[in-house]
Motif scaffolding. Sequence first.
Motif, PDB file in Angstrom:
ATOM      1  N   GLU A  50      -3.726  11.421   8.452  1.00  0.00           N
ATOM      2  CA  GLU A  50      -4.256  11.677   7.114  1.00  0.00           C
ATOM      3  C   GLU A  50      -3.225  12.380   6.233  1.00  0.00           C
ATOM      4  N   ALA A  51      -2.410  13.260   6.838  1.00  0.00           N
ATOM      5  CA  ALA A  51      -1.369  13.948   6.074  1.00  0.00           C
ATOM      6  C   ALA A  51      -0.323  12.947   5.568  1.00  0.00           C
ATOM      7  N   PHE A  52       0.084  12.020   6.425  1.00  0.00           N
ATOM      8  CA  PHE A  52       1.041  11.000   6.016  1.00  0.00           C
ATOM      9  C   PHE A  52       0.420  10.063   4.970  1.00  0.00           C
ATOM     10  N   THR A  53      -0.873   9.808   5.106  1.00  0.00           N
ATOM     11  CA  THR A  53      -1.552   8.947   4.141  1.00  0.00           C
ATOM     12  C   THR A  53      -1.532   9.567   2.751  1.00  0.00           C
ATOM     13  N   ASP A  54      -1.765  10.869   2.660  1.00  0.00           N
ATOM     14  CA  ASP A  54      -1.729  11.540   1.364  1.00  0.00           C
ATOM     15  C   ASP A  54      -0.347  11.434   0.723  1.00  0.00           C
ATOM     16  N   ILE A  64      11.200   7.765  -2.710  1.00  0.00           N
ATOM     17  CA  ILE A  64      11.519   9.014  -3.397  1.00  0.00           C
ATOM     18  C   ILE A  64      11.642  10.171  -2.408  1.00  0.00           C
ATOM     19  N   TYR A  65      11.319   9.943  -1.149  1.00  0.00           N
ATOM     20  CA  TYR A  65      11.331  10.999  -0.144  1.00  0.00           C
ATOM     21  C   TYR A  65      12.675  11.049   0.587  1.00  0.00           C
ATOM     22  N   PRO A  66      12.959  12.167   1.277  1.00  0.00           N
ATOM     23  CA  PRO A  66      14.173  12.250   2.093  1.00  0.00           C
ATOM     24  C   PRO A  66      14.149  11.203   3.212  1.00  0.00           C
ATOM     25  N   ARG A  72      11.037   9.121   4.953  1.00  0.00           N
ATOM     26  CA  ARG A  72      10.953   7.672   4.750  1.00  0.00           C
ATOM     27  C   ARG A  72      10.888   6.948   6.087  1.00  0.00           C
ATOM     28  N   PHE A  73      11.691   7.395   7.039  1.00  0.00           N
ATOM     29  CA  PHE A  73      11.696   6.772   8.358  1.00  0.00           C
ATOM     30  C   PHE A  73      10.345   6.935   9.045  1.00  0.00           C
ATOM     31  N   ALA A  74       9.789   8.140   8.974  1.00  0.00           N
ATOM     32  CA  ALA A  74       8.493   8.400   9.605  1.00  0.00           C
ATOM     33  C   ALA A  74       7.386   7.571   8.975  1.00  0.00           C
ATOM     34  N   MET A  75       7.422   7.416   7.644  1.00  0.00           N
ATOM     35  CA  MET A  75       6.357   6.699   6.944  1.00  0.00           C
ATOM     36  C   MET A  75       6.525   5.181   6.976  1.00  0.00           C
ATOM     37  N   SER A  76       7.630   4.710   7.525  1.00  0.00           N
ATOM     38  CA  SER A  76       7.846   3.265   7.617  1.00  0.00           C
ATOM     39  C   SER A  76       7.900   2.756   9.043  1.00  0.00           C
ATOM     40  N   SER A  77       7.973   3.669  10.021  1.00  0.00           N
ATOM     41  CA  SER A  77       8.052   3.231  11.414  1.00  0.00           C
ATOM     42  C   SER A  77       7.060   3.967  12.296  1.00  0.00           C
ATOM     43  N   VAL A  78       7.125   5.289  12.329  1.00  0.00           N
ATOM     44  CA  VAL A  78       6.218   6.056  13.191  1.00  0.00           C
ATOM     45  C   VAL A  78       4.781   5.923  12.692  1.00  0.00           C
ATOM     46  N   ILE A 121       4.634   1.749   4.432  1.00  0.00           N
ATOM     47  CA  ILE A 121       4.820   0.304   4.262  1.00  0.00           C
ATOM     48  C   ILE A 121       3.557  -0.318   3.688  1.00  0.00           C
ATOM     49  N   ALA A 122       2.408   0.089   4.203  1.00  0.00           N
ATOM     50  CA  ALA A 122       1.134  -0.494   3.778  1.00  0.00           C
ATOM     51  C   ALA A 122       0.882  -0.304   2.295  1.00  0.00           C
ATOM     52  N   VAL A 123       1.393   0.783   1.715  1.00  0.00           N
ATOM     53  CA  VAL A 123       1.134   1.088   0.312  1.00  0.00           C
ATOM     54  C   VAL A 123       2.287   0.653  -0.586  1.00  0.00           C
ATOM     55  N   THR A 124       3.503   0.988  -0.205  1.00  0.00           N
ATOM     56  CA  THR A 124       4.655   0.750  -1.080  1.00  0.00           C
ATOM     57  C   THR A 124       5.070  -0.706  -1.145  1.00  0.00           C
ATOM     58  N   VAL A 125       5.073  -1.407  -0.010  1.00  0.00           N
ATOM     59  CA  VAL A 125       5.588  -2.778   0.018  1.00  0.00           C
ATOM     60  C   VAL A 125       4.790  -3.724  -0.887  1.00  0.00           C
ATOM     61  N   PRO A 126       3.438  -3.688  -0.887  1.00  0.00           N
ATOM     62  CA  PRO A 126       2.725  -4.565  -1.835  1.00  0.00           C
ATOM     63  C   PRO A 126       3.106  -4.303  -3.286  1.00  0.00           C
ATOM     64  N   ALA A 127       3.290  -3.022  -3.643  1.00  0.00           N
ATOM     65  CA  ALA A 127       3.692  -2.700  -5.014  1.00  0.00           C
ATOM     66  C   ALA A 127       5.108  -3.192  -5.296  1.00  0.00           C
ATOM     67  N   GLN A 128       5.974  -3.143  -4.288  1.00  0.00           N
ATOM     68  CA  GLN A 128       7.320  -3.684  -4.455  1.00  0.00           C
ATOM     69  C   GLN A 128       7.277  -5.185  -4.721  1.00  0.00           C
ATOM     70  N   ALA A 129       6.315  -5.872  -4.104  1.00  0.00           N
ATOM     71  CA  ALA A 129       6.224  -7.327  -4.259  1.00  0.00           C
ATOM     72  C   ALA A 129       5.979  -7.720  -5.714  1.00  0.00           C
ATOM     73  N   VAL A 130       5.075  -7.015  -6.397  1.00  0.00           N
ATOM     74  CA  VAL A 130       4.737  -7.400  -7.768  1.00  0.00           C
ATOM     75  C   VAL A 130       5.722  -6.847  -8.782  1.00  0.00           C
ATOM     76  N   SER A 131       6.585  -5.923  -8.363  1.00  0.00           N
ATOM     77  CA  SER A 131       7.587  -5.383  -9.288  1.00  0.00           C
ATOM     78  C   SER A 131       8.954  -6.018  -9.068  1.00  0.00           C
ATOM     79  N   GLY A 132       8.988  -7.096  -8.278  1.00  0.00           N
ATOM     80  CA  GLY A 132      10.229  -7.831  -8.076  1.00  0.00           C
ATOM     81  C   GLY A 132      11.211  -7.161  -7.150  1.00  0.00           C
TER      82      GLY A 132
END
Length: 261
Positions: free
Chosen positions: A184-188, A196-198, A202-208, A213-224
């Motif tokens: 839940e802490a990582f979700t917040d 924008i994170y160190p 970034r590594f923890a929120m994209s692998s561990v 990934i679940a939140v940022t990648v979809p937004a990256q898709a529509v912003s090219g």
Amino acid sequence: MRYLRLLALFVRTELQFELAYRVNFLAELLSLVIIVVTSVAAVLILFAYTQTMNGWSFPAMLVLLGVFYIVQGVGELAFTPSFQQFMEQVRLGTLDFVLLKPASSQFLVSLRYFKLSNVAQVALGVIVTALGLARLGDELTVIALGEFAVALFCGLVLVYVLLLSLSTLAFWFVRVENLLVVYEAFTDAARFPIDIYPFWLRFAMSSVVPVGIAVTVPAQAVSGRLDAPGVAAILAATVGAVAFGRWFWKTGLRSYTGASA
């Protein structure tokens, strides 16, 4: 179809329970509306002083915020309540009653309980996402929308596999509820772009904990900012995660000794 009927039955049962305490249910709905509205207001205030934030425009940030509430809402709507009950059943040895039912045990522990007030959070997330997509205008293409849908679906699956794997640890450890607190802490933290994170975060929120990934990648898709190799990578990661989650669940289930332990 049998599992769809079971799912509908579970939802009706939980709705009856929720409506038994109508004031509490309405209070939860109101609190969710306030949380989402204040979050959108914070983004509006932020972009009143800047055009971009680390390359993210205002419409893209709206999409990201909407996806955040969709992902968080789906998790708290179904996955978290179900897995919390599952861990308690393992601790008490009452999981036997689930395993004896003529249905997939993984399905029953994953989607048996719901917190239906979070439907409002998912709906508000969809509205915020739609507003962001509308503001993108000509920047938005059919291909980008397709990549967005694929990335969002994969993100939800990754979150499910993560929660399944964390909960499966209950077969070996007495109490693992604190791991859900870490999730839940990582979700917040995922309400903002992970870039924008160190590096370590970034590594923890994209692998561990792949909620980033679940939140940022979809937004990256529509912003090219997502290309075809990126879509292929998240698809491959999702397939691998599902295979691992299924294997880990079966391994944990073989370790369960039931109430006789």
